[in-house]
Design a protein around this motif. Sequence first.
Motif, PDB file in Angstrom:
ATOM      1  N   ILE A   1      -9.961  -5.162  41.236  1.00  0.00           N
ATOM      2  CA  ILE A   1      -9.575  -4.700  39.901  1.00  0.00           C
ATOM      3  C   ILE A   1     -10.730  -3.926  39.279  1.00  0.00           C
ATOM      4  CG2 ILE A   1      -8.812  -5.393  37.589  1.00  0.00           C
ATOM      5  CD1 ILE A   1      -7.729  -7.978  38.865  1.00  0.00           C
ATOM      6  N   GLU A   2     -10.428  -2.698  38.931  1.00  0.00           N
ATOM      7  CA  GLU A   2     -11.441  -1.853  38.299  1.00  0.00           C
ATOM      8  C   GLU A   2     -11.106  -1.788  36.818  1.00  0.00           C
ATOM      9  OE1 GLU A   2     -12.610   2.947  38.473  1.00  0.00           O
ATOM     10  OE2 GLU A   2     -11.085   2.100  39.786  1.00  0.00           O
ATOM     11  N   PHE A   3     -12.046  -2.215  35.948  1.00  0.00           N
ATOM     12  CA  PHE A   3     -11.757  -2.196  34.521  1.00  0.00           C
ATOM     13  C   PHE A   3     -12.326  -0.957  33.858  1.00  0.00           C
ATOM     14  CE2 PHE A   3     -12.847  -3.296  30.098  1.00  0.00           C
ATOM     15  CZ  PHE A   3     -11.551  -3.458  29.636  1.00  0.00           C
ATOM     16  N   LEU A   4     -11.494  -0.234  33.152  1.00  0.00           N
ATOM     17  CA  LEU A   4     -11.964   0.935  32.410  1.00  0.00           C
ATOM     18  C   LEU A   4     -11.833   0.653  30.919  1.00  0.00           C
ATOM     19  CD1 LEU A   4     -10.211   3.835  34.375  1.00  0.00           C
ATOM     20  CD2 LEU A   4     -12.560   3.025  34.624  1.00  0.00           C
ATOM     21  N   PRO A   5     -12.970   0.611  30.197  1.00  0.00           N
ATOM     22  CA  PRO A   5     -12.895   0.355  28.753  1.00  0.00           C
ATOM     23  C   PRO A   5     -12.753   1.646  27.957  1.00  0.00           C
ATOM     24  CG  PRO A   5     -15.167   0.294  29.498  1.00  0.00           C
ATOM     25  CD  PRO A   5     -14.339   0.670  30.703  1.00  0.00           C
ATOM     26  N   ASP A   6     -12.418   1.493  26.695  1.00  0.00           N
ATOM     27  CA  ASP A   6     -12.436   2.606  25.760  1.00  0.00           C
ATOM     28  C   ASP A   6     -11.651   3.803  26.299  1.00  0.00           C
ATOM     29  OD1 ASP A   6     -13.059   4.002  23.523  1.00  0.00           O
ATOM     30  OD2 ASP A   6     -15.132   4.464  24.112  1.00  0.00           O
ATOM     31  N   VAL A   7     -10.456   3.535  26.717  1.00  0.00           N
ATOM     32  CA  VAL A   7      -9.696   4.549  27.453  1.00  0.00           C
ATOM     33  C   VAL A   7      -8.759   5.331  26.552  1.00  0.00           C
ATOM     34  CG1 VAL A   7      -7.809   4.829  29.109  1.00  0.00           C
ATOM     35  CG2 VAL A   7      -9.810   3.479  29.729  1.00  0.00           C
ATOM     36  N   ASN A   8      -8.701   6.597  26.807  1.00  0.00           N
ATOM     37  CA  ASN A   8      -7.713   7.467  26.199  1.00  0.00           C
ATOM     38  C   ASN A   8      -6.956   8.142  27.339  1.00  0.00           C
ATOM     39  OD1 ASN A   8      -6.418   8.650  24.140  1.00  0.00           O
ATOM     40  ND2 ASN A   8      -8.220   9.728  23.325  1.00  0.00           N
ATOM     41  N   ILE A   9      -5.655   7.980  27.398  1.00  0.00           N
ATOM     42  CA  ILE A   9      -4.888   8.636  28.464  1.00  0.00           C
ATOM     43  C   ILE A   9      -4.578  10.054  27.994  1.00  0.00           C
ATOM     44  CG2 ILE A   9      -2.814   8.539  29.894  1.00  0.00           C
ATOM     45  CD1 ILE A   9      -4.249   5.977  30.273  1.00  0.00           C
ATOM     46  N   ASN A  10      -4.954  11.045  28.793  1.00  0.00           N
ATOM     47  CA  ASN A  10      -4.770  12.432  28.354  1.00  0.00           C
ATOM     48  C   ASN A  10      -3.545  13.094  28.952  1.00  0.00           C
ATOM     49  OD1 ASN A  10      -7.151  12.209  26.882  1.00  0.00           O
ATOM     50  ND2 ASN A  10      -8.355  12.665  28.727  1.00  0.00           N
ATOM     51  N   SER A  11      -3.288  12.829  30.232  1.00  0.00           N
ATOM     52  CA  SER A  11      -2.095  13.432  30.819  1.00  0.00           C
ATOM     53  C   SER A  11      -1.673  12.657  32.059  1.00  0.00           C
ATOM     54  CB  SER A  11      -2.366  14.895  31.196  1.00  0.00           C
ATOM     55  OG  SER A  11      -3.139  14.941  32.384  1.00  0.00           O
ATOM     56  N   ALA A  12      -0.429  12.813  32.398  1.00  0.00           N
ATOM     57  CA  ALA A  12       0.094  12.183  33.613  1.00  0.00           C
ATOM     58  C   ALA A  12       1.031  13.173  34.275  1.00  0.00           C
ATOM     59  CB  ALA A  12       0.835  10.898  33.259  1.00  0.00           C
ATOM     60  N   THR A  13       0.760  13.453  35.528  1.00  0.00           N
ATOM     61  CA  THR A  13       1.661  14.345  36.260  1.00  0.00           C
ATOM     62  C   THR A  13       2.011  13.699  37.584  1.00  0.00           C
ATOM     63  OG1 THR A  13      -0.279  15.456  37.151  1.00  0.00           O
ATOM     64  CG2 THR A  13       0.817  16.526  35.285  1.00  0.00           C
ATOM     65  N   GLY A  14       2.975  14.287  38.266  1.00  0.00           N
ATOM     66  CA  GLY A  14       3.320  13.786  39.584  1.00  0.00           C
ATOM     67  C   GLY A  14       4.512  12.864  39.556  1.00  0.00           C
ATOM     68  N   VAL A  15       4.693  12.184  40.677  1.00  0.00           N
ATOM     69  CA  VAL A  15       5.889  11.384  40.903  1.00  0.00           C
ATOM     70  C   VAL A  15       5.470  10.025  41.442  1.00  0.00           C
ATOM     71  CG1 VAL A  15       7.430  13.338  41.302  1.00  0.00           C
ATOM     72  CG2 VAL A  15       6.070  12.416  43.196  1.00  0.00           C
TER      73      VAL A  15
END
Lengths: 412, 550
Positions: free
Chosen positions: B82-96
């Motif tokens: 499990i890799e934890f990423l703090p303070d995250v803002n999701i900017n974009s999502a592409t793909g399938v």
Amino acid sequence: MKEKHIMVMGGGIAGMTAARDLAGFGVNVHLIEKSGFMGGYAIGYTCKATTECLQCGACSVEKALKEVTESPNIKLHLSTTVEAVTSENQKFSAKLKKGPFFIDPEKCNNCGVCYEKSPVKGAVLHGYSKNNHPLYAITAEGIQNHRDFFASVCPEGAISIDAEAATETISVDALIVATGFEPFDPNQKPTYRYAEHANVITGLDMERIKRDHGALVRPSDGQVPEKVAFIQCVGSRDERLGHLWCSRVCCPYALRSAQSIKTQSPEMDITIFYMDIQNIGKDFPAFYEACKNDFRFIRSIPVDIFGEENDRLKLRVFDEAEGTAGLETFDLVVLSIGIMPNPENQAISKLLGIKLDDDGFFAHNDSLNQTLTSQNGIFVAGTASGPNSIPGSMAQAGQAAGEVLKYLGVAQ
Amino acid sequence: MTTSENAHEMEKIEIVTDVLIIGGGYTGLKAADSIAGTGYHVILADQKNSDHQARSSLFGLKADFQNQLDELKKAVNGNNNIEFLPDVNINSATGVPGDFTIRLTSNGKDLEKKVGAVVVATDIVSTPLNHIYGLDFSDKIVSLSDFEENLSSADFKEKLCNNKQTVAFLVGFAQNGSPLLMKRILDSVLAISEAGNGATAYVYINDIKVAGNDLERLYKTGRDKGAIYFKLTQLPEISQQSDAPVVSFHDPVVRSDIEVEPDILVLEEAMTPSQINTKLAGILRIDLGPMGFLQTDNVHRFPVNSNREGIYVIGSARDIQDLSEAWTDVENTVIQLKQLLGDGTKEVPKFRAVVDREKCVTCLTCYRCCPHGAIYWDDKAVISPVACQACGICASECPQEAIQITGYTDDELIDQIRNAISDVKNGDPKILAFCCENSALEAGKAAALFHYELPKGLRMIRVPCAGKVDIHYVLSAFIEGADGVMVMACHPGNCKSETGTTFARWRINNAYQMLEETGINKERLEFVTLASNMAPDFAKIAVEMEKRIG
Ligand SMILES: Cc1cc2nc3c(=O)[nH]c(=O)nc-3n(C[C@H](O)[C@H](O)[C@H](O)COP(=O)(O)OP(=O)(O)OC[C@H]3O[C@@H](n4cnc5c(N)ncnc54)[C@H](O)[C@@H]3O)c2cc1C
Ligand code: SF4
Ligand code: SF4
Ligand code: SF4
């Protein structure tokens, strides 16, 4: 992976969902159903859509039944009960009592002749879904009393009047208890005079009437009632009966049904007697507002139902503003009966060595995980573990299936 | 192009099996633990700065849950998968599904992650409602959260009983509430009476939401220990003399005014979906439900599905849920993930939906109308065989007729229409019913099996979704000699492809116009919505159609 076998007890929506999910991973499932038909109570419910779907979940049961019937990994055992279970080396051995099967499913083509010509009502039972095969089941009593009739009625020769019960022993790696609930018996509240008045019906009767007649009609005369009352919490939240639980489904089914009936018969006058209205669906505020516009809500539960002429019914109605009580007449009264523990739970609990909770449902071993029982390798899902809706039972069944996979060490 | 020979041809594709979880509250942590336990690599992304911030207060849950949560945090922290990423803002999502590319910022750094699936586990927030009550917070008027916080101190509880204080709660007058809110109230009420003799709780409440685990029992236990409930449908009157509130109302049963001057007045709170849901819905192209949760009210989505394959919405991201319901969601998600991602190779149908690249003009109509987010593009439209549900809405909307659905190509359907109509004996009114396989087709088959009366000239054409019914199928049916045509869809809100019913209805409305122009009686075309369990209604509608046109 070595072949894994699971036994699921109870072919209601919970059992069917668990079976389907496990079968998707190549697990072999024995789905054990006591009655002649798969689907439990919910396979008999009608669609409650108005001009739109009200998310009652009834059609999900139809879909699950279809998937279960079509899955090659699920073996359906109808008219079957579990007589004994022993466990050794993480294997369970279950002795099944099967049948008698008076109708040979291989030969029956569901023509319905036995049902239509049956000399007495109730000797031949009719399934609710086209995916119930055979669509009919003959009771042992029916056969006994009408041997000659049943010996000759079937044009396909599918009926054998001398069929006998058989036993089979299966060996499984884990089991799921999904033996469901029992609807509250309104005769336990005698002042509602359910047995006496044809037009006092339960929520379950309402489903049957809607199914048979395509609309809600009065049992006494087959007419669409003008004035209908729903009495909520019948058998649930009842300290005197010791039922300290909310059944969770009766507010939703009463109000959804009321909406769908009102769409069919816009003139109908509907009153809801209630204690508290529970949330229904994802947009409850809007739904509830619509209901308040369409129905009269009275926050008090009538204690008595009195008969009147023309099979009408009188209820004591409390007027909050005036602080006075008066009698009011209705054409039909629907008792919103709730979810009670299956009376067989005691026996099943002994059979499997798993605990019941204070209310008589199966206890869970972890306060946050309702699918774990007090025994390793035995899981529980649906209303066997407490009141739940169709989608709620399905979600729990998925969780139970997940726990089984973990327990068996089935990876991806 | 698809032919019947290669229709069932499968191909093996490699997919990414990493899973992104958005939200590190109880649900997100639980999901990380369970999914990583299955062997998939998990990226756990949270808005917050510090380490996994589980649902800040767990809403008044007792100490033993806090311990469970701490253990869960420890397990997640110590898991290499499990890799934890703090303070995250999701900017974009592409793909399938099986191949999503997520661009995000974590601690101010831009990152790009390839994942096979996304699990959204955003939390609910609890917000004060004093503005609706028209009250200002003070020493004596507090929010439920603050009161819960106070209750965790022994000093506070001691003061409550020693000074024989009264605490009044206002619940259900500013909103409808939920079982989860109810549990918080009931727990607080019980804590007051259990603090010892002396303190009294008064609860002014509208509907008591007891449709949750053990709540009715908790309600009774509270009353048995001395709590007093006033059930009202209207907000009681609250006057604020100096800063001491007085709560009063008229009791119609005993016909008198009842007045209480509590030492503390506790105001209910709203439990609302995370604000970030709206943004996530846009980025992930998933439907936002009516109250701002990330799931529409559609039985096909329950429990954990969004409208897109490979994107799951769990716990309080999809509804107000308690921890045990959240756990149920987690296990359902694990099952679905195992089925979707498997061991990283996947067999998919090669020709489920096929774009004719010669015909495609990249107008992106299909990209916009696909309810499952299954379409992307290089220089032409491309349909993901993993995400595509073969509903055929795109095929019917494409202005170039560039898309064909295997098993339901235009040629095949037109053939079926022709054969069905010529199959009807002369003399019987010819009625063609386009039936969605999820609803009307099932109802129709059941009607036949149950021996309901059906028109002799009724023929059903199976379609994967009513949204697959082209206007030109309807017109062809009339040209081929149909006397009546029915397009039978799922009820609005029950379409597995969300918008299929809507598209079908639009097209039928257009068809009505065309019929009018060509002088065909409108009564010969009907749009109907049904559910699979509506066999009697199916029969009735078909017979009525026969009567109307016969
Ligand atoms: C009047 C009424 C209306 C309702 N309407 C709705 C609604 O609109 N929407 C909704 O979501 N929910 C509704 N519900 C709730 C719904 O019925 C339940 O959620 C659902 O049926 C639960 O499914 P289940 O599988 O747990 O149990 P069941 O439906 O009870 O199925 C259990 C099955 O197990 C079998 N069985 C029992 N004991 C044994 C045994 N020892 N061995 C083998 N098999 C056994 C039974 O024969 C049965 O087939 C309603 C309930 C009532 C009472
Ligand atoms: S109202 Fe119920 S049965 Fe009807 S479509 Fe909706 S979920 Fe299905
Ligand atoms: S769901 Fe409604 S009717 Fe049923 S027990 Fe609960 S409060 Fe009563
Ligand atoms: S709608 Fe048709 S033409 Fe337009 S992008 Fe899609 S496939 Fe190409």
